[in-house]
Design an enzyme around this catalytic site. Structure first.
Site, PDB file in Angstrom:
ATOM      1  CB  SER A 152      -0.971  -0.041   1.192  1.00 41.76           C
ATOM      2  OG  SER A 152      -2.001   0.923   1.049  1.00 41.76           O
TER       3      SER A 152
ATOM      4  CD  GLU B 157      -2.220  -2.655  -4.094  1.00 45.70           C
ATOM      5  OE1 GLU B 157      -3.401  -2.871  -3.738  1.00 45.70           O
ATOM      6  OE2 GLU B 157      -1.485  -1.847  -3.519  1.00 45.70           O
TER       7      GLU B 157
ATOM      8  CG  HIS C 115      -5.447  -2.653  -0.196  1.00 44.49           C
ATOM      9  ND1 HIS C 115      -4.611  -2.234  -1.214  1.00 44.49           N
ATOM     10  CD2 HIS C 115      -5.143  -1.861   0.868  1.00 44.49           C
ATOM     11  CE1 HIS C 115      -3.857  -1.237  -0.791  1.00 44.49           C
ATOM     12  NE2 HIS C 115      -4.154  -0.990   0.466  1.00 44.49           N
TER      13      HIS C 115
END
Length: 306
Positions: free
Chosen positions: A108, A206, A276
């Site tokens: 992330s 992502e 995630h």
């Protein structure tokens, strides 16, 4: 530059270089590491809160640098993402990191650290689940947990259609260095000293919480910056919570992906459970990987020394 692998009895450090880490969730995750035979040391930032940051930039830098310099700490596991790592990238001591190479693990917002550290030091880092956002979650699954075994044993990783349904957007095969991570963080590197280098690379993408029009805008920026055409393969991970509000006109994510990727001359595959999501398949960034559409597979070399 691969880091040394872990052994039972080793100490790992948990620090928060981005958003605040809830202590109760960190405590829930500690037994997971202890069951692997590891000793857990918590950084000072775990108990800090400075607005949407886990302490000031100075505090987060000091915590990270202390753990890097401490040779008794064999791996650094980032507590969570959120926001904050781009603020400290220009002040990281990259010479110190080269002098004390060790396992760095997260994803992330950690994408900015992965990119900056890899491109400044050539150190392999790991894109994988974190204590607060994943391990403490009741949905944390067996495969996600098993991915930590790669830190103890230098094994080649294999991802196939058996793990999740994969979709081929452009057929082909490519072998190259694996780079990338969170789309919005990669876009935020553009025009900085840490701009993502995709030339001749396999690019992983992502994200979470981005509507199709936002994904469209970010892919367009990567395209105009030449980052998509420079890559030799595209790996599309999970895009969680990407639905537009009910009743709002929108393209689907699949349409957006087709628009930006279908015209490329390199293999492009979507549907990987990387990001995630659960399972959250972990990968060593900076290692050689092979994306092959004939059998819908991704193979990645081991990220730690034998």
């Amino acid at each position: 530059m691969k880091p040394q692998r872990l052994a039972k009895g080793d100490a790992i450090g948990i620090t928060a270089p981005a958003s605040p880490a809830e202590m109760s969730l960190v405590q829930q995750a500690i037994p997971f590491f202890e069951q692997m035979g590891l000793r857990v040391l918590l950084g000072n930032t775990i108990q800090l809160e400075h607005g949407y940051l886990a302490g000031t930039d100075d505090a987060r830098l000091a915590d990270f640098h202390q753990m890097i310099a401490d040779d008794a700490i064999r791996a650094i596991i980032f507590a969570r993402g959120g926001y904050g790592t781009p603020r400290i990238a220009s002040r990281l001591d990259y010479h110190l990191i080269r002098q004390h190479p060790k396992i760095l693990w997260g994803y992330s917002d950690i994408t900015y650290l992965h990119t900056a550290i890899r491109q400044q030091t050539d150190l392999t880092t790991f894109h994988g689940p974190m204590p607060v956002s994943d391990i403490a979650d009741e949905n944390f699954d067996t495969l996600s947990a098993k991915m930590f075994e790669q830190l103890f044993d230098p094994v080649t990783l294999h991802y196939s259609d058996d793990i999740s349904q994969l979709s081929v957007i452009v057929p082909g095969e490519a072998t190259a260095e694996l780079v990338g991570g969170n789309l919005s963080l990669l876009v935020s590197t553009l025009g900085t000293p840490f701009e993502i280098d995709t030339k001749g690379k396999l690019l992983l993408l992502e994200d979470i919480g981005e509507e199709p029009y936002r994904v469209d805008a970010m892919l367009n920026q990567l395209k105009l910056a030449g980052k998509l055409h420079a890559a030799v393969g595209i790996i599309i991970g999970d895009f969680a919570d990407a639905e537009p509000p009910e009743g709002k006109p929108s393209l689907s994510l699949e349409q957006v992906f087709y628009h930006y990727f279908s015209g490329l001359s390199c293999p492009v595959v979507s549907g990987f459970k990387i990001g995630h999501c659960f399972p959250n398949f972990s990968l060593p960034l900076g290692e050689t990987a092979t994306l092959r559409t004939a059998d819908k597979s991704l193979t990645v070399e081991a990220g730690v020394k034998a």
